[in-house]
Design an enzyme around this catalytic site. Structure first.
Site, short mmCIF file in Angstrom:
data_model
loop_
_atom_site.label_atom_id
_atom_site.label_comp_id
_atom_site.label_asym_id
_atom_site.label_seq_id
_atom_site.Cartn_x
_atom_site.Cartn_y
_atom_site.Cartn_z
N LYS A 79 0.83 -1.22 0.00
CA LYS A 79 0.00 0.00 0.00
C LYS A 79 0.86 1.27 0.00
CE LYS A 79 -3.71 -2.33 2.57
NZ LYS A 79 -4.26 -2.60 3.91
N TYR A 201 -5.63 -4.48 -6.93
CA TYR A 201 -5.31 -4.44 -5.50
C TYR A 201 -4.89 -5.84 -5.01
CZ TYR A 201 -5.99 -4.47 -0.46
OH TYR A 201 -5.80 -4.66 0.88
N TYR A 253 -1.86 0.24 11.58
CA TYR A 253 -3.31 0.15 11.85
C TYR A 253 -3.66 0.67 13.24
CZ TYR A 253 -2.38 -3.29 8.19
OH TYR A 253 -1.92 -3.94 7.09
N1 GLN Z 1 -4.55 -8.49 0.92
C1 GLN Z 1 -4.89 -8.26 2.31
C2 GLN Z 1 -6.33 -7.78 2.44
O1 GLN Z 1 -6.76 -6.98 1.65
C3 GLN Z 1 -3.94 -7.26 2.90
C4 GLN Z 1 -4.23 -6.99 4.35
C5 GLN Z 1 -3.01 -6.76 5.18
O2 GLN Z 1 -1.91 -7.17 4.87
N2 GLN Z 1 -3.26 -6.19 6.33
O3 GLN Z 1 -7.02 -8.16 3.34
#
Ligand code: GLN
Length: 324
Positions: A79, A201, A253
């Site tokens: 991301k 994505y 997060y």
């Molecule tokens: N591909 C995962 C999702 O969209 C990525 C989430 C993550 O690494 N926190 O749930």
């Protein structure tokens, strides 16, 4: 004379970095907390004992320990990089109209948008990342994917591939992400073709890297966007502060505040069990260990970074070296 002194300093730093990561690897190898992500069926198959730590400095030195060659899917750490590409494609003012920069305090997969603006809160949570990826320019799905893969190449210094089984596994089970995309379509935050945006994505999340790759990507961000091994500019320097700011406030997060308080450097985690941290103008750090805590951050990864920050004095606001 000065050269000799600098050389001596460098050698001391090198051997101490290697000693510290070796120590931490030995210390946390036996830590058996956390569980491997299993909401994406393919991810549940990973060996929970895999463990590696790597530091890459902005002058191109690399220190590594553990299962350093082991490939894994980059997941949410991607991301950071797609945000950089979206900024390059549209500029920060436009990107800000589509994705905010506020931490949520909620889980990475929460189905929420900012009440007033209808934007996803930030590019580091899933909703914001899907909106960000939908901004990547290209004349079709293939061109957009190739632009993303080229971007990863610049950061890492070699070709990267999408793990098709992880991609298809997530594509067929990613209902929460699909729900977020529909919600954002409803509010005009992403454009019509949501299946294409979701595919891109899921593909970016399924890009294969190893721990060394992650450390070099982090070192590239630490080095003003220039890959310290290849010398290639991976992202425009002007966007480094935007990228590192959202990593600092949102990258871990609903643990981002505690992370900023204790570790004090911009970082990003992923459900693969990777954590990538950036010490501006100094180094990139990567840890890989699949078992996760309840917030989706690698248990050993968090421990290693906390202790590394303490032992190497990496906290950005650490004043122990300040003038009396
Ligand atoms: N591909 C995962 C999702 O969209 C990525 C989430 C993550 O690494 N926190 O749930």
């Amino acid at each position: 004379m000065a050269d000799t002194a600098n050389q001596g300093d460098l050698e001391t730093v090198s051997s101490s970095l290697l000693t510290v990561i070796n120590d931490l690897h030995t210390k946390y190898k036996s830590l058996q907390e956390g569980i491997v992500a299993n909401y994406i069926p393919e991810l549940a198959k990973v060996n929970p004992d895999l463990f590696s730590i790597c530091i890459a400095t902005v002058d191109g030195q690399v220190y590594e320990v553990g299962d350093i060659k082991q490939l894994f899917t980059i997941q949410s750490i991607s991301k950071v990089f797609s945000y950089g590409l979206a900024l390059e494609d549209h500029g920060r003012d436009y990107v800000l109209t589509r994705v905010g920069v506020e931490p949520t305090g909620d889980a990475f997969n929460a189905i929420i948008l900012d009440e007033r603006s209808k934007r996803p809160y930030n590019p580091m949570v899933n909703a914001g990342a899907i909106a960000t990826t939908s901004l990547i320019k290209g004349s079709g799905a293939t061109e957009r994917l190739n632009r993303l893969l080229d971007m990863f190449h610049r950061y890492i210094g070699h070709d990267v591939f999408v793990d098709i089984s992880v991609f298809t596994s997530e594509r067929s089970t990613g209902h929460r992400n699909r729900a977020m995309a529909h919600l954002m379509l409803n509010f005009g935050m992403i454009d019509q073709n949501i299946e294409e945006a979701l595919d891109l994505y899921f593909q970016q999340c399924a890009v294969m890297v190893n721990c060394r790759d992650l450390a070099i990507m982090a070192a590239t961000l630490a080095n003003g966007g220039i890959n310290p091994i290849t010398g290639e500019q991976a992202v425009e320097k002007t966007y480094i502060k935007d990228i590192l700011s959202v990593m600092y406030t949102c990258g871990m997060y609903n643990f981002a505040g505690e992370w900023a308080y204790k570790v004090g450097i911009p970082a990003k985690s992923g459900v693969c069990g990777g954590i990538m941290a950036v010490v501006p103008n100094k180094m990139g750090i990567a840890v890989f260990s699949p078992p996760l805590d309840i917030r989706g951050n690698s248990v050993r990864g968090v421990k290693v970074c906390e202790e590394l920050s303490q032992r190497l004095g990496l906290h950005l606001f650490d004043c122990s070296g300040c003038r009396e």
